[in-house]
Design an enzyme around this catalytic site. Structure first.
Site, PDB file in Angstrom:
ATOM      1  N   SER A 191       0.782  -1.307   0.182  1.00  0.00           N
ATOM      2  CA  SER A 191       0.066  -0.124  -0.001  1.00  0.00           C
ATOM      3  C   SER A 191       0.829   1.328   0.125  1.00  0.00           C
ATOM      4  O   SER A 191       0.397   2.366  -0.789  1.00  0.00           O
ATOM      5  CB  SER A 191      -1.121   0.140   1.261  1.00  0.00           C
ATOM      6  OG  SER A 191      -0.530  -0.143   2.187  1.00  0.00           O
TER       7      SER A 191
ATOM      8  N   GLU B 192      -4.721  -5.732 -24.533  1.00  0.00           N
ATOM      9  CA  GLU B 192      -3.934  -6.381 -23.672  1.00  0.00           C
ATOM     10  C   GLU B 192      -3.804  -5.391 -22.482  1.00  0.00           C
ATOM     11  O   GLU B 192      -4.071  -5.625 -21.336  1.00  0.00           O
ATOM     12  CB  GLU B 192      -2.708  -6.764 -24.112  1.00  0.00           C
ATOM     13  CG  GLU B 192      -3.023  -8.311 -25.283  1.00  0.00           C
ATOM     14  CD  GLU B 192      -1.670  -8.926 -25.262  1.00  0.00           C
ATOM     15  OE1 GLU B 192      -0.517  -8.443 -24.822  1.00  0.00           O
ATOM     16  OE2 GLU B 192      -1.719  -9.892 -26.112  1.00  0.00           O
TER      17      GLU B 192
ATOM     18  N   ARG C 192      -6.592  -4.875 -19.930  1.00  0.00           N
ATOM     19  CA  ARG C 192      -6.926  -5.900 -18.848  1.00  0.00           C
ATOM     20  C   ARG C 192      -6.442  -5.751 -17.432  1.00  0.00           C
ATOM     21  O   ARG C 192      -6.952  -6.120 -16.509  1.00  0.00           O
ATOM     22  CB  ARG C 192      -6.333  -6.976 -19.409  1.00  0.00           C
ATOM     23  CG  ARG C 192      -6.731  -7.750 -20.574  1.00  0.00           C
ATOM     24  CD  ARG C 192      -8.308  -8.104 -20.576  1.00  0.00           C
ATOM     25  NE  ARG C 192      -8.678  -8.712 -19.528  1.00  0.00           N
ATOM     26  CZ  ARG C 192      -8.528 -10.255 -19.469  1.00  0.00           C
ATOM     27  NH1 ARG C 192      -8.093 -10.924 -20.451  1.00  0.00           N
ATOM     28  NH2 ARG C 192      -8.939 -10.898 -18.461  1.00  0.00           N
ATOM     29  N   HIS C 193      -5.617  -4.547 -17.391  1.00  0.00           N
ATOM     30  CA  HIS C 193      -5.090  -4.183 -15.961  1.00  0.00           C
ATOM     31  C   HIS C 193      -5.908  -3.321 -15.470  1.00  0.00           C
ATOM     32  O   HIS C 193      -6.356  -2.158 -15.953  1.00  0.00           O
ATOM     33  CB  HIS C 193      -3.585  -3.438 -16.042  1.00  0.00           C
ATOM     34  CG  HIS C 193      -2.672  -4.576 -16.718  1.00  0.00           C
ATOM     35  ND1 HIS C 193      -1.820  -5.209 -15.798  1.00  0.00           N
ATOM     36  CD2 HIS C 193      -2.501  -5.121 -17.895  1.00  0.00           C
ATOM     37  CE1 HIS C 193      -1.189  -5.865 -16.549  1.00  0.00           C
ATOM     38  NE2 HIS C 193      -1.555  -6.160 -17.809  1.00  0.00           N
TER      39      HIS C 193
ATOM     40  N   GLU D 189      -9.822   7.251 -23.642  1.00  0.00           N
ATOM     41  CA  GLU D 189      -9.434   6.810 -24.648  1.00  0.00           C
ATOM     42  C   GLU D 189      -9.854   7.724 -25.793  1.00  0.00           C
ATOM     43  O   GLU D 189     -11.255   8.036 -25.910  1.00  0.00           O
ATOM     44  CB  GLU D 189      -9.483   5.333 -25.246  1.00  0.00           C
ATOM     45  CG  GLU D 189      -8.771   4.833 -26.159  1.00  0.00           C
ATOM     46  CD  GLU D 189      -8.974   3.216 -26.508  1.00  0.00           C
ATOM     47  OE1 GLU D 189      -9.549   2.740 -25.853  1.00  0.00           O
ATOM     48  OE2 GLU D 189      -8.607   3.027 -27.737  1.00  0.00           O
TER      49      GLU D 189
ATOM     50  N   ARG E 144     -16.496   7.252 -32.130  1.00  0.00           N
ATOM     51  CA  ARG E 144     -17.829   7.719 -32.368  1.00  0.00           C
ATOM     52  C   ARG E 144     -17.944   9.152 -32.720  1.00  0.00           C
ATOM     53  O   ARG E 144     -18.725   9.815 -33.461  1.00  0.00           O
ATOM     54  CB  ARG E 144     -18.835   7.437 -31.035  1.00  0.00           C
ATOM     55  CG  ARG E 144     -19.028   6.182 -30.803  1.00  0.00           C
ATOM     56  CD  ARG E 144     -20.266   6.063 -29.575  1.00  0.00           C
ATOM     57  NE  ARG E 144     -21.372   6.135 -29.943  1.00  0.00           N
ATOM     58  CZ  ARG E 144     -22.485   6.454 -29.478  1.00  0.00           C
ATOM     59  NH1 ARG E 144     -22.321   6.643 -28.135  1.00  0.00           N
ATOM     60  NH2 ARG E 144     -23.379   6.391 -29.921  1.00  0.00           N
TER      61      ARG E 144
ATOM     62  N   ALA F 126       2.404   3.720  -8.491  1.00  0.00           N
ATOM     63  CA  ALA F 126       3.485   2.568  -8.769  1.00  0.00           C
ATOM     64  C   ALA F 126       3.418   1.368  -8.303  1.00  0.00           C
ATOM     65  O   ALA F 126       4.206   0.430  -8.979  1.00  0.00           O
ATOM     66  CB  ALA F 126       4.703   3.297  -7.618  1.00  0.00           C
TER      67      ALA F 126
ATOM     68  N   ARG G  29       4.138  -7.463 -18.260  1.00  0.00           N
ATOM     69  CA  ARG G  29       4.216  -7.023 -19.584  1.00  0.00           C
ATOM     70  C   ARG G  29       5.832  -6.712 -20.184  1.00  0.00           C
ATOM     71  O   ARG G  29       5.946  -6.361 -21.350  1.00  0.00           O
ATOM     72  CB  ARG G  29       3.334  -5.835 -19.985  1.00  0.00           C
ATOM     73  CG  ARG G  29       1.905  -6.291 -19.521  1.00  0.00           C
ATOM     74  CD  ARG G  29       1.268  -7.151 -20.302  1.00  0.00           C
ATOM     75  NE  ARG G  29      -0.084  -7.488 -20.159  1.00  0.00           N
ATOM     76  CZ  ARG G  29      -0.783  -8.256 -20.565  1.00  0.00           C
ATOM     77  NH1 ARG G  29      -0.415  -8.870 -21.436  1.00  0.00           N
ATOM     78  NH2 ARG G  29      -1.998  -8.356 -20.208  1.00  0.00           N
TER      79      ARG G  29
HETATM   80  C1  LIG Z   1       1.667 -13.628 -21.112  1.00  0.00           C
HETATM   81  C2  LIG Z   1       0.215 -13.060 -20.814  1.00  0.00           C
HETATM   82  C3  LIG Z   1      -0.667 -14.020 -21.198  1.00  0.00           C
HETATM   83  C4  LIG Z   1      -2.180 -13.858 -21.146  1.00  0.00           C
HETATM   84  N1  LIG Z   1      -2.987 -14.459 -21.784  1.00  0.00           N
HETATM   85  C5  LIG Z   1      -4.375 -14.254 -21.615  1.00  0.00           C
HETATM   86  C6  LIG Z   1      -5.487 -14.849 -22.124  1.00  0.00           C
HETATM   87  O1  LIG Z   1      -4.983 -15.809 -22.943  1.00  0.00           O
HETATM   88  N2  LIG Z   1      -6.792 -14.757 -21.750  1.00  0.00           N
HETATM   89  C7  LIG Z   1      -7.002 -13.779 -21.013  1.00  0.00           C
HETATM   90  O2  LIG Z   1      -8.067 -13.588 -20.976  1.00  0.00           O
HETATM   91  N3  LIG Z   1      -6.171 -12.943 -20.399  1.00  0.00           N
HETATM   92  C8  LIG Z   1      -4.914 -13.344 -20.663  1.00  0.00           C
HETATM   93  N4  LIG Z   1      -3.893 -12.515 -20.041  1.00  0.00           N
HETATM   94  C9  LIG Z   1      -4.382 -11.363 -19.138  1.00  0.00           C
HETATM   95  C10 LIG Z   1      -4.151 -11.715 -17.586  1.00  0.00           C
HETATM   96  O3  LIG Z   1      -5.010 -12.862 -17.428  1.00  0.00           O
HETATM   97  C11 LIG Z   1      -4.500 -10.633 -16.776  1.00  0.00           C
HETATM   98  O4  LIG Z   1      -5.998 -10.062 -16.848  1.00  0.00           O
HETATM   99  C12 LIG Z   1      -3.607  -9.291 -16.999  1.00  0.00           C
HETATM  100  O5  LIG Z   1      -2.365  -9.652 -17.224  1.00  0.00           O
HETATM  101  C13 LIG Z   1      -3.931  -8.212 -16.000  1.00  0.00           C
HETATM  102  O6  LIG Z   1      -3.216  -8.699 -14.719  1.00  0.00           O
HETATM  103  P1  LIG Z   1      -3.991  -8.496 -13.360  1.00  0.00           P
HETATM  104  O7  LIG Z   1      -5.217  -9.014 -13.145  1.00  0.00           O
HETATM  105  O8  LIG Z   1      -2.616  -8.916 -12.415  1.00  0.00           O
HETATM  106  O9  LIG Z   1      -3.968  -7.030 -13.221  1.00  0.00           O
HETATM  107  P2  LIG Z   1      -5.139  -6.122 -12.493  1.00  0.00           P
HETATM  108  O10 LIG Z   1      -6.321  -6.152 -13.219  1.00  0.00           O
HETATM  109  O11 LIG Z   1      -4.335  -4.486 -12.551  1.00  0.00           O
HETATM  110  O12 LIG Z   1      -5.115  -6.585 -11.144  1.00  0.00           O
HETATM  111  C14 LIG Z   1      -4.078  -6.333 -10.064  1.00  0.00           C
HETATM  112  C15 LIG Z   1      -3.990  -7.573  -9.233  1.00  0.00           C
HETATM  113  O13 LIG Z   1      -5.024  -7.091  -8.314  1.00  0.00           O
HETATM  114  C16 LIG Z   1      -5.543  -8.472  -7.886  1.00  0.00           C
HETATM  115  N5  LIG Z   1      -6.992  -8.594  -8.416  1.00  0.00           N
HETATM  116  C17 LIG Z   1      -7.666  -7.959  -9.338  1.00  0.00           C
HETATM  117  N6  LIG Z   1      -8.744  -8.220  -9.781  1.00  0.00           N
HETATM  118  C18 LIG Z   1      -9.188  -9.229  -8.768  1.00  0.00           C
HETATM  119  C19 LIG Z   1     -10.021 -10.285  -8.573  1.00  0.00           C
HETATM  120  N7  LIG Z   1     -11.339  -9.943  -9.214  1.00  0.00           N
HETATM  121  N8  LIG Z   1     -10.204 -11.161  -7.463  1.00  0.00           N
HETATM  122  C20 LIG Z   1      -8.975 -11.002  -6.942  1.00  0.00           C
HETATM  123  N9  LIG Z   1      -7.770 -10.327  -7.071  1.00  0.00           N
HETATM  124  C21 LIG Z   1      -7.899  -9.468  -7.975  1.00  0.00           C
HETATM  125  C22 LIG Z   1      -4.730  -9.596  -8.245  1.00  0.00           C
HETATM  126  O14 LIG Z   1      -3.784  -9.736  -7.126  1.00  0.00           O
HETATM  127  C23 LIG Z   1      -4.082  -8.887  -9.271  1.00  0.00           C
HETATM  128  O15 LIG Z   1      -2.790  -9.416  -9.846  1.00  0.00           O
HETATM  129  C24 LIG Z   1      -2.580 -12.972 -20.283  1.00  0.00           C
HETATM  130  C25 LIG Z   1      -1.587 -11.933 -19.575  1.00  0.00           C
HETATM  131  C26 LIG Z   1      -0.318 -12.061 -19.715  1.00  0.00           C
HETATM  132  C27 LIG Z   1       0.723 -11.311 -19.263  1.00  0.00           C
END
Ligand SMILES: Cc1cc2nc3c(=O)[nH]c(=O)nc-3n(C[C@H](O)[C@H](O)[C@H](O)COP(=O)(O)OP(=O)(O)OC[C@H]3O[C@@H](n4cnc5c(N)ncnc54)[C@H](O)[C@@H]3O)c2cc1C
Length: 226
Positions: free
Chosen positions: A56, A76, A79-80, A88, A92, A177, A187
């Site tokens: 934290s 990709e 997804r974070h 973005e 539209r 950070a 990544r």
């Molecule tokens: C090499 C690679 C291949 C991948 N391939 C695929 C794929 O084939 N298909 C696909 O769908 N995705 C894929 N991903 C995406 C991956 O599954 C993650 O969604 C993405 O990397 C975001 O990571 P994150 O969840 O750690 O990040 P964030 O969403 O920023 O989350 C940060 C952290 O918060 C915690 N957290 C977040 N949400 C939750 C939750 N709901 N419950 C509990 N803890 C949580 C976890 O500790 C997580 O690490 C891939 C990623 C990588 C790097």
């Protein structure tokens, strides 16, 4: 600004409120104490926090980046979710630039192995040239069709559906950070897609410049986000 796969892609650190001392003082809130400067104690504390995954204190920092990247990279990127804000460019409300990502010949690759453990190998120059030619042909057709649909009066939100995921888009991406380190650990890693990794490298150089002690501790602790 750092160019990524020029001429269209870039990352820019638009503004930040991020410093190693912010982390130290967030952690020292436990004892209602503050540090005014970074010394050996503060370096040790940052390293301790990272090693023991006390995450934290790293959240008391902010970075805002402007990023121009192809949609398949942004897909990709988006997804974070945690500790992150995104806005973005709109397809539209504005006409999109038909700027497309095409790989350099040396980066045209083939995949071998099973899903999840692919190995990527560069293709020979003849096949790579043929692939780039096909990619560019498809992009030209898409751009022309987009223009034709707009000229016919089709709404921008619908006309854009013919554009490929190689089309560039621009976003403002803010994080702290801790969320940045999570992004970098995933990544800027050997198994990340090459194109997003190039952006992650640019982000990491801004991070190292802005928070050198935290960055060094992140690297020393196996690049595991706290
Ligand atoms: C090499 C690679 C291949 C991948 N391939 C695929 C794929 O084939 N298909 C696909 O769908 N995705 C894929 N991903 C995406 C991956 O599954 C993650 O969604 C993405 O990397 C975001 O990571 P994150 O969840 O750690 O990040 P964030 O969403 O920023 O989350 C940060 C952290 O918060 C915690 N957290 C977040 N949400 C939750 C939750 N709901 N419950 C509990 N803890 C949580 C976890 O500790 C997580 O690490 C891939 C990623 C990588 C790097």
């Amino acid at each position: 600004m750092i160019e990524v796969h020029p001429p269209h892609g870039y990352v820019d650190l638009t503004r930040h409120d991020a410093a190693d001392l912010h982390v130290v003082n967030a952690a020292r809130a436990s004892f209602v104490q503050e540090s005014g400067d970074i010394g050996d104690y503060e370096r040790g504390l940052i390293n301790y926090l990272l090693r023991n995954r006390h995450g934290s204190p790293f959240e008391h920092t902010s970075f805002t980046f402007t990023v121009r990247a192809p949609i398949f990279v942004l897909r990709e990127w988006h997804r974070h979710r945690v500790g992150i804000s995104i806005n973005e460019e709109s397809g539209r409300y504005k006409k999109l630039e038909t700027d497309f990502y095409t790989p350099d010949y040396g980066h045209v690759r083939t995949q071998k192995g099973k899903p999840g453990s692919y190995e990527f190998h560069p293709m020979g120059i003849i096949d790579a040239t043929a692939a780039v030619t096909k990619i560019e042909q498809a992009q030209r057709v898409a751009a022309q069709t987009y223009e034709e649909l707009l000229e016919m009066g089709v709404a921008k939100e619908l006309a854009r559906t013919v554009l490929p995921v190689s089309t560039y888009s621009t976003m403002v991406w803010s994080c702290n950070a801790r969320s940045l380190m999570n992004f970098l650990s995933l990544r800027n890693a050997p198994d990340a897609m090459r194109e997003i990794r190039e952006y992650a490298e640019a982000l990491e150089s801004y991070f190292a410049e802005t928070m050198p002690i935290t960055h060094a501790a992140f690297v020393a602790n196996d690049r595991i986000a706290p």
